[in-house]
Design a protein around this motif. Structure first.
Motif, mmCIF file in Angstrom:
data_model
loop_
_atom_site.group_PDB
_atom_site.id
_atom_site.type_symbol
_atom_site.label_atom_id
_atom_site.label_comp_id
_atom_site.label_asym_id
_atom_site.label_seq_id
_atom_site.Cartn_x
_atom_site.Cartn_y
_atom_site.Cartn_z
ATOM 1 N N THR A 70 0.841 -1.197 0.000
ATOM 2 C CA THR A 70 0.000 0.000 0.000
ATOM 3 C C THR A 70 0.876 1.246 0.000
ATOM 4 O O THR A 70 0.626 2.192 -0.744
ATOM 5 C CB THR A 70 -0.950 0.001 1.219
ATOM 6 O OG1 THR A 70 -1.753 -1.177 1.191
ATOM 7 C CG2 THR A 70 -1.851 1.226 1.221
ATOM 8 N N VAL A 71 1.912 1.234 0.831
ATOM 9 C CA VAL A 71 2.835 2.372 0.889
ATOM 10 C C VAL A 71 3.495 2.574 -0.478
ATOM 11 O O VAL A 71 3.618 3.702 -0.963
ATOM 12 C CB VAL A 71 3.899 2.178 1.993
ATOM 13 C CG1 VAL A 71 4.920 3.303 1.969
ATOM 14 C CG2 VAL A 71 3.242 2.085 3.367
ATOM 15 N N SER A 119 8.072 10.474 3.964
ATOM 16 C CA SER A 119 8.102 11.667 3.114
ATOM 17 C C SER A 119 6.878 12.543 3.349
ATOM 18 O O SER A 119 5.736 12.072 3.290
ATOM 19 C CB SER A 119 8.154 11.273 1.638
ATOM 20 O OG SER A 119 9.301 10.525 1.352
ATOM 21 N N LYS A 120 7.127 13.811 3.609
ATOM 22 C CA LYS A 120 6.040 14.775 3.788
ATOM 23 C C LYS A 120 5.709 15.399 2.446
ATOM 24 O O LYS A 120 6.600 15.747 1.675
ATOM 25 C CB LYS A 120 6.444 15.857 4.787
ATOM 26 C CG LYS A 120 6.613 15.328 6.192
ATOM 27 C CD LYS A 120 6.879 16.441 7.166
ATOM 28 C CE LYS A 120 6.977 15.841 8.566
ATOM 29 N NZ LYS A 120 7.048 16.880 9.585
ATOM 30 N N LYS A 175 2.305 1.759 -3.474
ATOM 31 C CA LYS A 175 1.326 2.327 -4.407
ATOM 32 C C LYS A 175 1.130 3.819 -4.145
ATOM 33 O O LYS A 175 1.036 4.610 -5.084
ATOM 34 C CB LYS A 175 -0.025 1.616 -4.280
ATOM 35 C CG LYS A 175 -0.100 0.295 -4.974
ATOM 36 C CD LYS A 175 -1.522 -0.250 -4.883
ATOM 37 C CE LYS A 175 -1.649 -1.597 -5.529
ATOM 38 N NZ LYS A 175 -3.027 -2.116 -5.436
ATOM 39 N N VAL A 176 1.062 4.203 -2.862
ATOM 40 C CA VAL A 176 0.897 5.614 -2.521
ATOM 41 C C VAL A 176 2.111 6.408 -3.007
ATOM 42 O O VAL A 176 1.960 7.487 -3.589
ATOM 43 C CB VAL A 176 0.668 5.811 -1.001
ATOM 44 C CG1 VAL A 176 0.672 7.292 -0.640
ATOM 45 C CG2 VAL A 176 -0.638 5.168 -0.564
ATOM 46 N N CYS A 177 3.308 5.864 -2.813
ATOM 47 C CA CYS A 177 4.532 6.528 -3.289
ATOM 48 C C CYS A 177 4.474 6.746 -4.797
ATOM 49 O O CYS A 177 4.815 7.831 -5.290
ATOM 50 C CB CYS A 177 5.775 5.708 -2.930
ATOM 51 S SG CYS A 177 6.190 5.707 -1.184
ATOM 52 N N ASP A 178 4.044 5.736 -5.531
ATOM 53 C CA ASP A 178 3.955 5.840 -6.986
ATOM 54 C C ASP A 178 2.954 6.915 -7.405
ATOM 55 O O ASP A 178 3.209 7.696 -8.333
ATOM 56 C CB ASP A 178 3.572 4.498 -7.607
ATOM 57 C CG ASP A 178 4.661 3.447 -7.470
ATOM 58 O OD1 ASP A 178 5.829 3.824 -7.212
ATOM 59 O OD2 ASP A 178 4.342 2.247 -7.604
ATOM 60 N N ILE A 179 1.807 6.973 -6.727
ATOM 61 C CA ILE A 179 0.790 7.975 -7.046
ATOM 62 C C ILE A 179 1.306 9.375 -6.731
ATOM 63 O O ILE A 179 1.108 10.311 -7.517
ATOM 64 C CB ILE A 179 -0.531 7.664 -6.297
ATOM 65 C CG1 ILE A 179 -1.162 6.394 -6.890
ATOM 66 C CG2 ILE A 179 -1.493 8.847 -6.356
ATOM 67 C CD1 ILE A 179 -2.295 5.827 -6.087
ATOM 68 N N VAL A 180 1.994 9.529 -5.616
ATOM 69 C CA VAL A 180 2.556 10.836 -5.243
ATOM 70 C C VAL A 180 3.580 11.283 -6.282
ATOM 71 O O VAL A 180 3.560 12.435 -6.737
ATOM 72 C CB VAL A 180 3.174 10.787 -3.827
ATOM 73 C CG1 VAL A 180 3.986 12.041 -3.537
ATOM 74 C CG2 VAL A 180 2.087 10.599 -2.774
ATOM 75 N N SER A 213 -5.877 15.738 7.474
ATOM 76 C CA SER A 213 -4.928 15.207 8.457
ATOM 77 C C SER A 213 -3.766 14.464 7.804
ATOM 78 O O SER A 213 -2.852 14.030 8.489
ATOM 79 C CB SER A 213 -5.652 14.279 9.436
ATOM 80 O OG SER A 213 -6.061 13.101 8.767
ATOM 81 N N ILE A 214 -3.781 14.333 6.488
ATOM 82 C CA ILE A 214 -2.722 13.617 5.779
ATOM 83 C C ILE A 214 -1.558 14.569 5.524
ATOM 84 O O ILE A 214 -1.708 15.566 4.827
ATOM 85 C CB ILE A 214 -3.228 13.049 4.433
ATOM 86 C CG1 ILE A 214 -4.370 12.066 4.657
ATOM 87 C CG2 ILE A 214 -2.093 12.390 3.674
ATOM 88 C CD1 ILE A 214 -5.045 11.614 3.372
ATOM 89 N N ALA A 215 -0.396 14.236 6.098
ATOM 90 C CA ALA A 215 0.802 15.057 5.887
ATOM 91 C C ALA A 215 1.922 14.265 5.229
ATOM 92 O O ALA A 215 2.779 14.839 4.577
ATOM 93 C CB ALA A 215 1.279 15.635 7.212
ATOM 94 N N THR A 216 1.911 12.940 5.443
ATOM 95 C CA THR A 216 2.982 12.091 4.909
ATOM 96 C C THR A 216 2.406 10.951 4.079
ATOM 97 O O THR A 216 1.202 10.669 4.145
ATOM 98 C CB THR A 216 3.830 11.470 6.036
ATOM 99 O OG1 THR A 216 3.010 10.548 6.782
ATOM 100 C CG2 THR A 216 4.397 12.527 6.976
ATOM 101 N N VAL A 217 3.272 10.288 3.351
ATOM 102 C CA VAL A 217 2.870 9.100 2.589
ATOM 103 C C VAL A 217 2.325 8.044 3.542
ATOM 104 O O VAL A 217 1.308 7.403 3.264
ATOM 105 C CB VAL A 217 4.074 8.564 1.773
ATOM 106 C CG1 VAL A 217 3.760 7.209 1.180
ATOM 107 C CG2 VAL A 217 4.465 9.557 0.695
ATOM 108 N N GLN A 218 2.977 7.858 4.700
ATOM 109 C CA GLN A 218 2.528 6.864 5.675
ATOM 110 C C GLN A 218 1.142 7.196 6.203
ATOM 111 O O GLN A 218 0.304 6.309 6.358
ATOM 112 C CB GLN A 218 3.524 6.750 6.832
ATOM 113 C CG GLN A 218 3.221 5.600 7.781
ATOM 114 C CD GLN A 218 3.408 4.245 7.127
ATOM 115 O OE1 GLN A 218 4.456 3.986 6.557
ATOM 116 N NE2 GLN A 218 2.417 3.394 7.197
#
Length: 138
Positions: free
Chosen positions: A61-62, A85-86, A64-69, A119-124
């Protein structure tokens, strides 16, 4: 004693039993120390001897989120994006963050409420929220 250490948070849990340590099901009380601050012992009620541990999002999941970012921010090849990563440090403004959230909603088939999105600030943070929303959905 169990200890969990993160990039900026350290959590230690000491387990005590009235008759020695034999099985986790026999835990009667435990104390928690968080960043050097001790909290009073917590007692386990006889009817609630179940310990629930919530883990961070799955590595896939992390990823996939990194790829989308990376895609949404059009980051150069070789730019490191990881769970810590922020978005702001990657150059994302508020509009970029909205677009990232929309991309995540589309990829994972979820709906992120505005309060949660703020509330989302980081990839995590994003990956953890996605896992939570998927679990609620199922």
């Amino acid at each position: 004693m169990a200890s969990v250490t993160g990039s900026s948070v350290s959590l230690s849990v000491s387990v005590k039993q009235s008759q020695g340590i034999s099985r986790a099901a026999n835990v009667k009380a435990f104390s928690v120390s968080f960043n050097g601050n001790s909290f009073p012992s917590l007692r386990v009620q006889p009817t609630t001897r179940r310990l629930v541990v919530t883990a961070a999002a799955k590595p896939e999941t992390v990823t996939k989120v990194c790829d989308i970012v990376k895609k949404q921010l059009a980051l150069p090849e070789g730019t490191e994006v990881a769970g810590h990563s922020k978005f702001a440090h990657l150059g994302a403004d508020s509009l970029d963050t909205v677009e990232i959230v929309m991309g995540l909603e589309e990829e994972f088939g979820i709906t992120v409420e505005e309060d949660s999105a703020q509330s989302i600030a980081t990839v995590q943070d994003a990956a953890d929220l996605i896992e939570e929303l998927i679990a609620k959905k199922d």
